[in-house]
Each structure stands twice: as structure tokens, then as C-alpha cells.
Scaffold this active site. Sequence first.
Site, short mmCIF file in Angstrom:
data_model
loop_
_atom_site.label_atom_id
_atom_site.label_comp_id
_atom_site.label_asym_id
_atom_site.label_seq_id
_atom_site.Cartn_x
_atom_site.Cartn_y
_atom_site.Cartn_z
N LEU A 1 23.29 -60.45 -8.53
CA LEU A 1 22.71 -59.39 -9.10
C LEU A 1 22.21 -60.11 -10.13
CD1 LEU A 1 25.69 -57.25 -7.66
CD2 LEU A 1 23.13 -57.26 -7.09
N ASP A 2 21.31 -59.52 -11.30
CA ASP A 2 21.16 -59.39 -12.23
C ASP A 2 21.94 -59.87 -13.08
OD1 ASP A 2 18.30 -59.94 -12.16
OD2 ASP A 2 17.54 -57.90 -12.03
N LYS A 3 22.84 -60.52 -14.11
CA LYS A 3 23.44 -59.79 -15.67
C LYS A 3 24.45 -58.91 -14.75
CE LYS A 3 25.21 -60.86 -20.17
NZ LYS A 3 25.04 -61.18 -21.23
N THR B 1 23.53 -55.72 -13.51
CA THR B 1 23.63 -55.02 -12.52
C THR B 1 24.69 -55.07 -12.45
OG1 THR B 1 21.18 -55.60 -12.08
CG2 THR B 1 22.56 -54.59 -10.19
N ARG C 1 13.25 -52.82 -10.91
CA ARG C 1 13.47 -52.47 -11.56
C ARG C 1 11.37 -52.83 -12.03
NH1 ARG C 1 16.44 -57.67 -14.53
NH2 ARG C 1 15.35 -56.68 -16.93
#
Length: 338
Positions: free
Chosen positions: A162-164, A166, A267
Site C-alpha cells: 500500500l502507498d505510504k 493509504t 489514484r
Amino acid sequence: MKQTDGIISAAPLGLLADEGEEPGPEADIRVLEVTAAQHGERIDKALALGVCEFSRSYLQQLLESGFVTLNGKPGLKASHKVKAGDAIRVELKATPQSQAFKPEAVEFGIAFEDAHILVVNKPAGLVVHPAPGNWSGTLLNGLLAHAPCFLTVPRAGIVHRLDKDTSGLMVVAKSREVMDALVNAIAAREVSRQYLALAHGAWAGSKNKTVEAPIGRDPRNRLRMAVVDLATQAGKTARTDFELQASAATSCYVRCILHTGRTHQIRVHMAHIGHPLIADSVYGGSAQFGLSRQALHATRLAFVHPVTGKELVFEAPVPADMQLALAQTGAALQSGKA
């Protein structure tokens, strides 16, 4: 690939010895034996499998610098083909990357744990894997501190990210066999991942929309991803289903269902249809409703347990910052159900 010798020293590495000298007492040496299954493969690929906690680009740098020998011979190109029974010796040079894989006390939520898997409820702001700018304090560091088994699994068992900024659910493997099974299940699209997103703009048209648009590096900004034309640009196919939960005058609340797992997929696809996520400045969103991080939460994760065969479903409620943001968007949006 079989690893015939392990780490001689796990201590931080000093400067490497000059060519022809023996490495110092703090050097980290790996000796690998090429198996029949690896016969004919490039040496950089063989290295990446046998020394899997480091990136292939880092290992290629070691090749170019003469820190890798094949049957005692240095000066190898990354494209050199290996044979079954070959002995590869690699001396790992001290870099932030090589010292990043260390246990650290890092807080993260646990939704489920047994002897084989761990399901993490990652908070927003936590980086998943060490990388330039974040060599410590990551989820990987926390996993290494959480249980000794993660020290023996590539990338501490992390099979997807997961992105930082998220938040939400991730599954992590506790053994190489389980990791391979989960990777294969993700590739076969047998792992269901659903997200909730708060985005700019009132939703128009059908409540259910599918976006099938390839994603690749943005040719105008290599730090971003973008929808691309595969006829002229590098990229991969990508599909996301969107289900409207509720809409307000200037925002919408959407459930996002991944069918592929491309970098920044939700996104990019949301921005592509005119609904950049709240506070996602990379893709056109702006801070609003008290949110300073992209309004994206991995709310549901479902898959078959790779050992027991049991169907598992996990759900993580929307975190407090997104709940507060939702409360400020208007009555119509508050009435929507997730």
C-alpha cells in the site's frame, strides 16, 4: 537456487577490501549454488533469487564493481548465463539499502495472525518497504521485530503493498512456501481487494463504472504514473470497478474494486475519470475536510488460506481521519453506506 553458505557476519559492513585481498571481518559474504532449474539464466537473475532481500539493480552494481565471482572468476556481465552446479560468491557492500533490513519497534494493527500468515491493518503514514528517503521505520522493519520467522522470508513476507499514505489491510506470509502461494494467487487474481475513497467532484451518471485503461510511467513526470497508450508507450493493462456509495455537491464517496494491481492504480483511474482523491496532490487532488493525506483506505481483503484452504474475509473500518472528513462533506454523503 540453494544457498550453501549463509551470512558470515550480520554486522554493518565496513569498506570493501581492494581487489585480490580477503574481505575484512565485517564483510557479508554469500555463496550460492546454481541448481538445475536455474541453468541457462542470467547471473543477475540468479543473484536476485538467491540474495532476494536486495534489489536487482543493487546486485547489478556489485557485478559491475567486481564484487561477484563465478567459480572464482570476477569481471562478469549481468547477462552472463550460469550453469547448474556453478558457485556464485557475492560480497555485499555497505549501503543504506544493505543495512535497512533490521528489526525495529514499529506500530501497526493486526487483523489476523496464525502460524502461516499475518493480516496487517496498516496506518496511514507508514511506509511498507525500505527505499531511498525511508531506510528505517517501515512496516518491514516492524515485521522483523514482530516475529523471528520474518527474518527467513524474502522481503519479510510482503507480497503486495500500500502507498505510504493509504491505510488498510495487507496480507504477509510467514514462510517462503506461503509467500509463493500468495504471490501466485494475486497473479491469478484470486485475491479480492476493495478500497474506499473520498474524491473531488459530484458523481454523475451510473453508480457503477468500470475503468479499463493501461497504466505506465507518466512521460512528462517520471515520479507519477498515468493512463498511457500501449501502442506508443510502455505500460500494463489495468482495470478498476467503481461503486458509488454517496455523492455530495463537491465530493463523492466510492468503493473501488481492483482487478489488477498496478502502481497507484486507483489514484490514477479516479483522476482519469475526473475525480482525483481528496488531498492527493500528485494526481490533482487538494487538501480538504481536514485531510492532509490521500483519502484512500483498503477496507476489504478476501482470499483462500494457502495452507488450510479456508476462505478468509477481513474488513477494516474507515479510520478516524476519513470518518471526520466524511462528516464534513454534507448530509447526502453521510447517508451513503460503505
